[in-house]
Design an enzyme around this catalytic site. Structure first.
Site, PDB file in Angstrom:
ATOM      1  N   SER A 136       0.856  -1.189   0.000  1.00 16.14           N
ATOM      2  CA  SER A 136       0.000   0.000   0.000  1.00 16.14           C
ATOM      3  C   SER A 136       0.886   1.231   0.000  1.00 16.14           C
ATOM      4  CB  SER A 136      -0.869  -0.002   1.268  1.00 16.14           C
ATOM      5  OG  SER A 136      -1.562   1.217   1.427  1.00 16.14           O
ATOM      6  N   TYR A 149      -2.925  -0.732  10.241  1.00 18.15           N
ATOM      7  CA  TYR A 149      -2.821  -1.054   8.807  1.00 18.15           C
ATOM      8  C   TYR A 149      -1.450  -0.658   8.268  1.00 18.15           C
ATOM      9  CZ  TYR A 149      -4.062  -1.334   3.854  1.00 18.15           C
ATOM     10  OH  TYR A 149      -4.098  -1.661   2.520  1.00 18.15           O
ATOM     11  N   LYS A 153       1.389  -3.163   6.497  1.00 21.58           N
ATOM     12  CA  LYS A 153       1.883  -3.014   5.129  1.00 21.58           C
ATOM     13  C   LYS A 153       3.370  -2.663   5.086  1.00 21.58           C
ATOM     14  CE  LYS A 153      -1.835  -4.271   3.045  1.00 21.58           C
ATOM     15  NZ  LYS A 153      -1.863  -5.555   2.297  1.00 21.58           N
TER      16      LYS A 153
END
Length: 227
Positions: A136, A149, A153
């Site tokens: 990401s 998150y 990533k």
């Protein structure tokens, strides 16, 4: 040349779009998702030689059984795409409860490791195949309220680049930033503003050819789908 492609998280969003596009182009897709209903729908829609199964990538025994079934009936994947992922409900890190944090890490990091553990040895045996782990922009930068998150990533970037150093020369492991795409996941973060970003149907037209063009020369390179 037609490829055998294994994809996780095929029930919606990018995973579903990639599945449909790869099949449209004549490739064989073996995919998984947690939703039994979604995988049954994909089975009915596409049939053989494609294969869809209900699998929670965070559950190692489920991944092991799925991989063993596929490898007993298909060759090792030409392209293995770790797409399944969760995002946290936006909140300061100290307000994200342990259960939500742990589930995200289990899917986004340990789920990727589980899939690699049970598919990559067969790929190494054939000295062939490309492993793409979806990263990401938040695997290379940060924003507030998505710390879990981001952590997952950033981990995928490091995990993938380390894996790349372990593979034989005929293979590649690539962390791939898909870009900012209007998905359900983006709506969780951006709300109504998510609609201003690239539609999945437009993204997949560039993403799938980009994925199919990857070679061992891309091993360990952090790539981004062209916008």
């Amino acid at each position: 040349m037609k490829k055998l492609i294994v994809i996780t998280g095929v029930s919606r969003g990018l995973g579903l779009a990639m599945t449909e596009k790869f099949i449209e182009l004549g490739h064989t897709v073996c995919g998984c998702a947690r939703s039994t209903e979604a995988t049954q729908n994909l089975k009915r829609k596409f049939g053989t030689p494609h294969h869809f199964a209900s699998v929670d990538v965070a559950d190692e025994p489920q991944v092991k059984a799925w991989a063993e079934q596929l490898l007993a009936n298909y060759s090792s994947p030409d392209l293995l795409i770790n797409n399944a992922a969760l995002i946290n409900q936006p909140a300061p890190l100290w307000e994200v409860d342990n259960e939500e944090f742990s589930r995200l890490i289990d899917v986004n990091i340990k789920g990727v490791a589980n899939v690699i553990r049970y598919f990559v040895p067969a790929m190494i045996k054939n000295n062939s195949g490309i492993i793409v782990n979806l990263s990401s922009g938040w695997g290379r930068s940060t924003s507030p309220e998505v710390a879990p998150y981001c952590a997952s990533k950033w981990a995928i970037e490091g995990l993938t680049q380390s894996l790349a150093q372990e593979l034989p020369s005929g293979m590649a492991a690539i962390p791939l930033n898909p870009g900012i795409i209007h998905t359900n996941m983006l709506e969780i973060c951006f709300g109504e503003e998510a609609a201003a970003y690239t539609a999945v149907k437009d993204w997949v037209k560039k993403a799938v050819p980009f994925l199919l063009q990857m070679t061992p020369k891309d091993n360990g390179v952090s790539l981004t789908v062209p916008s």
